[in-house]
Design a protein around this motif. Structure first.
Motif, PDB file in Angstrom:
ATOM      1  N   CYS A   1     -42.461  61.052  62.384  1.00 36.06           N
ATOM      2  CA  CYS A   1     -43.096  60.984  61.070  1.00 36.06           C
ATOM      3  C   CYS A   1     -42.059  61.347  60.021  1.00 36.06           C
ATOM      4  O   CYS A   1     -41.368  62.367  60.150  1.00 36.06           O
ATOM      5  CB  CYS A   1     -44.290  61.934  61.000  1.00 36.06           C
ATOM      6  SG  CYS A   1     -45.119  61.955  59.383  1.00 36.06           S
ATOM      7  N   VAL A   2     -41.924  60.519  59.002  1.00 35.83           N
ATOM      8  CA  VAL A   2     -40.950  60.711  57.931  1.00 35.83           C
ATOM      9  C   VAL A   2     -41.690  60.771  56.606  1.00 35.83           C
ATOM     10  O   VAL A   2     -42.617  59.985  56.365  1.00 35.83           O
ATOM     11  CB  VAL A   2     -39.920  59.558  57.884  1.00 35.83           C
ATOM     12  CG1 VAL A   2     -38.904  59.788  56.777  1.00 35.83           C
ATOM     13  CG2 VAL A   2     -39.221  59.406  59.227  1.00 35.83           C
ATOM     14  N   ALA A   3     -41.282  61.684  55.733  1.00 36.37           N
ATOM     15  CA  ALA A   3     -41.867  61.776  54.394  1.00 36.37           C
ATOM     16  C   ALA A   3     -40.765  61.763  53.346  1.00 36.37           C
ATOM     17  O   ALA A   3     -39.682  62.307  53.569  1.00 36.37           O
ATOM     18  CB  ALA A   3     -42.706  63.043  54.255  1.00 36.37           C
TER      19      ALA A   3
ATOM     20  N   TRP B   1     -44.630  56.701  58.200  1.00 35.47           N
ATOM     21  CA  TRP B   1     -43.939  57.098  56.973  1.00 35.47           C
ATOM     22  C   TRP B   1     -44.954  57.383  55.871  1.00 35.47           C
ATOM     23  O   TRP B   1     -45.980  56.694  55.755  1.00 35.47           O
ATOM     24  CB  TRP B   1     -42.993  55.984  56.497  1.00 35.47           C
ATOM     25  CG  TRP B   1     -42.534  56.198  55.084  1.00 35.47           C
ATOM     26  CD1 TRP B   1     -41.617  57.105  54.640  1.00 35.47           C
ATOM     27  CD2 TRP B   1     -43.009  55.504  53.916  1.00 35.47           C
ATOM     28  NE1 TRP B   1     -41.478  57.022  53.272  1.00 35.47           N
ATOM     29  CE2 TRP B   1     -42.328  56.046  52.806  1.00 35.47           C
ATOM     30  CE3 TRP B   1     -43.945  54.480  53.707  1.00 35.47           C
ATOM     31  CZ2 TRP B   1     -42.552  55.596  51.506  1.00 35.47           C
ATOM     32  CZ3 TRP B   1     -44.174  54.041  52.418  1.00 35.47           C
ATOM     33  CH2 TRP B   1     -43.473  54.593  51.333  1.00 35.47           C
ATOM     34  N   SER B   2     -44.648  58.406  55.070  1.00 34.12           N
ATOM     35  CA  SER B   2     -45.500  58.729  53.935  1.00 34.12           C
ATOM     36  C   SER B   2     -44.646  59.020  52.715  1.00 34.12           C
ATOM     37  O   SER B   2     -43.629  59.704  52.815  1.00 34.12           O
ATOM     38  CB  SER B   2     -46.372  59.950  54.249  1.00 34.12           C
ATOM     39  OG  SER B   2     -47.178  60.283  53.130  1.00 34.12           O
ATOM     40  N   PRO B   3     -45.047  58.522  51.544  1.00 31.51           N
ATOM     41  CA  PRO B   3     -44.296  58.846  50.332  1.00 31.51           C
ATOM     42  C   PRO B   3     -44.494  60.293  49.895  1.00 31.51           C
ATOM     43  O   PRO B   3     -43.610  60.887  49.283  1.00 31.51           O
ATOM     44  CB  PRO B   3     -44.857  57.872  49.288  1.00 31.51           C
ATOM     45  CG  PRO B   3     -46.221  57.526  49.794  1.00 31.51           C
ATOM     46  CD  PRO B   3     -46.135  57.556  51.290  1.00 31.51           C
TER      47      PRO B   3
ATOM     48  N   SER C   1     -57.351  64.559  48.230  1.00 29.55           N
ATOM     49  CA  SER C   1     -56.812  63.212  48.236  1.00 29.55           C
ATOM     50  C   SER C   1     -56.263  62.879  49.615  1.00 29.55           C
ATOM     51  O   SER C   1     -55.544  63.689  50.205  1.00 29.55           O
ATOM     52  CB  SER C   1     -55.686  63.075  47.204  1.00 29.55           C
ATOM     53  OG  SER C   1     -56.162  63.375  45.906  1.00 29.55           O
ATOM     54  N   PRO C   2     -56.592  61.705  50.150  1.00 23.64           N
ATOM     55  CA  PRO C   2     -56.035  61.340  51.457  1.00 23.64           C
ATOM     56  C   PRO C   2     -54.546  61.038  51.337  1.00 23.64           C
ATOM     57  O   PRO C   2     -54.087  60.491  50.334  1.00 23.64           O
ATOM     58  CB  PRO C   2     -56.823  60.092  51.844  1.00 23.64           C
ATOM     59  CG  PRO C   2     -57.261  59.502  50.545  1.00 23.64           C
ATOM     60  CD  PRO C   2     -57.480  60.654  49.608  1.00 23.64           C
ATOM     61  N   CYS C   3     -53.776  61.432  52.335  1.00 19.51           N
ATOM     62  CA  CYS C   3     -52.364  61.054  52.343  1.00 19.51           C
ATOM     63  C   CYS C   3     -52.252  59.671  52.960  1.00 19.51           C
ATOM     64  O   CYS C   3     -53.089  59.254  53.759  1.00 19.51           O
ATOM     65  CB  CYS C   3     -51.542  62.077  53.113  1.00 19.51           C
ATOM     66  SG  CYS C   3     -51.568  61.862  54.892  1.00 19.51           S
ATOM     67  N   THR C   4     -51.236  58.946  52.566  1.00 19.08           N
ATOM     68  CA  THR C   4     -50.991  57.608  53.090  1.00 19.08           C
ATOM     69  C   THR C   4     -49.959  57.679  54.204  1.00 19.08           C
ATOM     70  O   THR C   4     -48.888  58.257  54.029  1.00 19.08           O
ATOM     71  CB  THR C   4     -50.492  56.672  51.976  1.00 19.08           C
ATOM     72  OG1 THR C   4     -51.477  56.586  50.954  1.00 19.08           O
ATOM     73  CG2 THR C   4     -50.207  55.285  52.529  1.00 19.08           C
ATOM     74  N   LEU C   5     -50.303  57.094  55.347  1.00 14.33           N
ATOM     75  CA  LEU C   5     -49.370  56.969  56.452  1.00 14.33           C
ATOM     76  C   LEU C   5     -49.180  55.493  56.761  1.00 14.33           C
ATOM     77  O   LEU C   5     -50.144  54.787  57.052  1.00 14.33           O
ATOM     78  CB  LEU C   5     -49.888  57.678  57.708  1.00 14.33           C
ATOM     79  CG  LEU C   5     -49.758  59.202  57.773  1.00 14.33           C
ATOM     80  CD1 LEU C   5     -50.343  59.712  59.086  1.00 14.33           C
ATOM     81  CD2 LEU C   5     -48.301  59.644  57.655  1.00 14.33           C
ATOM     82  N   VAL C   6     -47.941  55.035  56.680  1.00 10.25           N
ATOM     83  CA  VAL C   6     -47.608  53.654  57.009  1.00 10.25           C
ATOM     84  C   VAL C   6     -47.043  53.629  58.418  1.00 10.25           C
ATOM     85  O   VAL C   6     -46.057  54.292  58.719  1.00 10.25           O
ATOM     86  CB  VAL C   6     -46.592  53.082  56.004  1.00 10.25           C
ATOM     87  CG1 VAL C   6     -46.237  51.646  56.388  1.00 10.25           C
ATOM     88  CG2 VAL C   6     -47.138  53.139  54.586  1.00 10.25           C
TER      89      VAL C   6
ATOM     90  N   LEU D   1     -50.592  49.473  57.872  1.00  9.20           N
ATOM     91  CA  LEU D   1     -49.518  48.903  58.666  1.00  9.20           C
ATOM     92  C   LEU D   1     -48.364  48.507  57.750  1.00  9.20           C
ATOM     93  O   LEU D   1     -48.565  48.235  56.558  1.00  9.20           O
ATOM     94  CB  LEU D   1     -50.013  47.676  59.434  1.00  9.20           C
ATOM     95  CG  LEU D   1     -51.183  47.898  60.394  1.00  9.20           C
ATOM     96  CD1 LEU D   1     -51.568  46.576  61.057  1.00  9.20           C
ATOM     97  CD2 LEU D   1     -50.839  48.946  61.446  1.00  9.20           C
ATOM     98  N   ARG D   2     -47.168  48.462  58.313  1.00  6.59           N
ATOM     99  CA  ARG D   2     -45.996  48.064  57.511  1.00  6.59           C
ATOM    100  C   ARG D   2     -46.223  46.697  56.880  1.00  6.59           C
ATOM    101  O   ARG D   2     -45.844  46.472  55.721  1.00  6.59           O
ATOM    102  CB  ARG D   2     -44.763  48.033  58.426  1.00  6.59           C
ATOM    103  CG  ARG D   2     -43.493  47.488  57.768  1.00  6.59           C
ATOM    104  CD  ARG D   2     -42.963  48.467  56.749  1.00  6.59           C
ATOM    105  NE  ARG D   2     -41.741  47.997  56.127  1.00  6.59           N
ATOM    106  CZ  ARG D   2     -41.703  47.267  55.020  1.00  6.59           C
ATOM    107  NH1 ARG D   2     -42.836  46.892  54.440  1.00  6.59           N
ATOM    108  NH2 ARG D   2     -40.553  46.903  54.501  1.00  6.59           N
ATOM    109  N   SER D   3     -46.870  45.809  57.590  1.00  2.00           N
ATOM    110  CA  SER D   3     -47.105  44.447  57.091  1.00  2.00           C
ATOM    111  C   SER D   3     -48.134  44.396  55.968  1.00  2.00           C
ATOM    112  O   SER D   3     -48.255  43.378  55.285  1.00  2.00           O
ATOM    113  CB  SER D   3     -47.572  43.547  58.247  1.00  2.00           C
ATOM    114  OG  SER D   3     -48.746  44.082  58.846  1.00  2.00           O
ATOM    115  N   GLU D   4     -48.872  45.481  55.761  1.00  2.00           N
ATOM    116  CA  GLU D   4     -49.920  45.496  54.745  1.00  2.00           C
ATOM    117  C   GLU D   4     -49.460  46.028  53.397  1.00  2.00           C
ATOM    118  O   GLU D   4     -50.251  46.081  52.455  1.00  2.00           O
ATOM    119  CB  GLU D   4     -51.102  46.347  55.229  1.00  2.00           C
ATOM    120  CG  GLU D   4     -51.827  45.760  56.424  1.00  2.00           C
ATOM    121  CD  GLU D   4     -52.930  46.660  56.928  1.00  2.00           C
ATOM    122  OE1 GLU D   4     -53.969  46.118  57.351  1.00  2.00           O
ATOM    123  OE2 GLU D   4     -52.755  47.902  56.898  1.00  2.00           O
TER     124      GLU D   4
END
Length: 328
Positions: free
Chosen positions: A100-102, A76-78, A5-10, A43-46
């Motif tokens: 980078c924050v998780a 940032w990633s959840p 599964s791809p990780c999400t990075l904002v 992006l944060r705006s997305e």
């Protein structure tokens, strides 16, 4: 999240230029994880849906940040394998000073590559920097640790709280009331006459397991309306670290030594050093005085000889595996 599964990075920046960098990284799809792990870049705006209530507050963090370099570009990633993997594996693609924050990481790394799983409630982040003088790179972890403890003190001052007395256990652990609440990991590579350093920090802010957390201490106070937040601590850390780092690069560690010794746990501590003498193991007691110029422990023996103490590399607890070297 499984390995396929791809990780999400904002991605987000504090300024227009940094947000343009975020857009460029998204368009080029260059950010990767080790072992070809997939990354979904946004992006944060997305972000269409409101973030979960306990997700990291990107806007809160950015509003409190006052730095010129550090923390201004954020990923940032959840849910993530490791923030350290993101910054170290993408060092050349990210602006220097990126963080980078998780919210949760499940393959974090501690000292000696020990696995470190971190649930919600922990401040988990890694960031990048560059240094030219390799002789002082080992001392960087002390500057980072000191910036964490001083950031917490600053937040306490700002909110009228008594100090939450987080202390440094050499070389890179953070303790509260004799219980570990955090740690620092610094790794580096060398390229183009510079050391590319990835700094990782974990700090237990709001999860009392497995030991304790910062907010557990506040709950014991008779009046404590304030609760530590990850956003406040991260912004305060970078604001403090940037000042310390600039001082460190310009003048070395000496201007920070006095404050560091007030914060660590070891001044005057007597420790046992084991040495082999033919077929016997001889124990000698030494008293810790401070740090040597190379970042190891400086100690005074009962013979009034000064020694430099090194970990033996085999013990999980540094203080149970010390080797001494006589200083001329």
């Amino acid at each position: 999240m499984d390995s396929n599964s791809p990780c999400t990075l904002v991605l987000c920046g504090k300024s227009t230029a940094e947000n343009e960098t975020a857009q460029s990284l998204k368009n080029s799809n260059t950010l990767k994880l080790p072992d070809n792990g997939g990354v979904l870049t946004l992006l944060r705006s997305e972000l269409d849906n409101p973030l979960e209530e306990d997700s990291f507050g990107i806007d809160l963090f950015m509003d409190s940040l006052t730095t010129d370099r550090f923390g201004r570009f954020l990923a940032w990633s959840p849910l993530l394998t490791s923030t350290h993997d993101v910054v170290s594996h993408n060092f050349r693609e990210l602006p220097v000073g990126s963080v980078c924050v998780a919210d949760i990481q499940f393959k974090g790394r501690g000292r000696s590559k020990n696995p470190w799983e971190s649930p919600k409630g922990c401040l988990l982040f890694s960031f990048t920097l560059q240094m030219e003088d390799g002789r002082v790179v080992p001392l960087l972890q002390y500057v980072v640790s000191l910036a964490v403890t001083e950031a917490i003190k600053e937040i306490c001052d700002k909110n009228g709280l008594p100090y939450v007395d987080v202390r440094i256990k050499w070389p890179n652990d953070l303790y509260l009331n004799n219980l570990k609440v955090g740690g620092v990991l610094c790794t580096s590579t060398y390229a183009s006459k510079k050391f590319n350093v990835s700094v990782g920090i974990g700090l237990n802010v709001d999860n009392e397991k497995p030991t304790t957390c910062l907010n557990a201490f506040l709950k014991e106070l008779p009046v404590a309306a304030y609760q530590f937040s990850r956003e406040d601590i991260l912004a305060a850390f970078f604001n403090k670290f940037e000042f310390f780092f600039n001082l460190f690069i310009e003048q070395g560690f000496q201007p920070l030594e006095e404050l560091y010794y007030k914060t660590w746990l070891h001044s005057g501590q007597r420790v046992i050093v084991q040495e082999k003498n033919e077929d016997q193991v001889v124990e000698n007691v030494v008293t810790i005085q401070g740090l040597t110029s190379s970042g190891y422990l400086l100690a005074l023996g009962d013979d009034n000889q000064m020694y430099e103490l090194h970990p033996d590399g085999n013990s999980f607890d540094f203080f149970k595996g010390l080797v001494r070297r006589k200083l001329d």
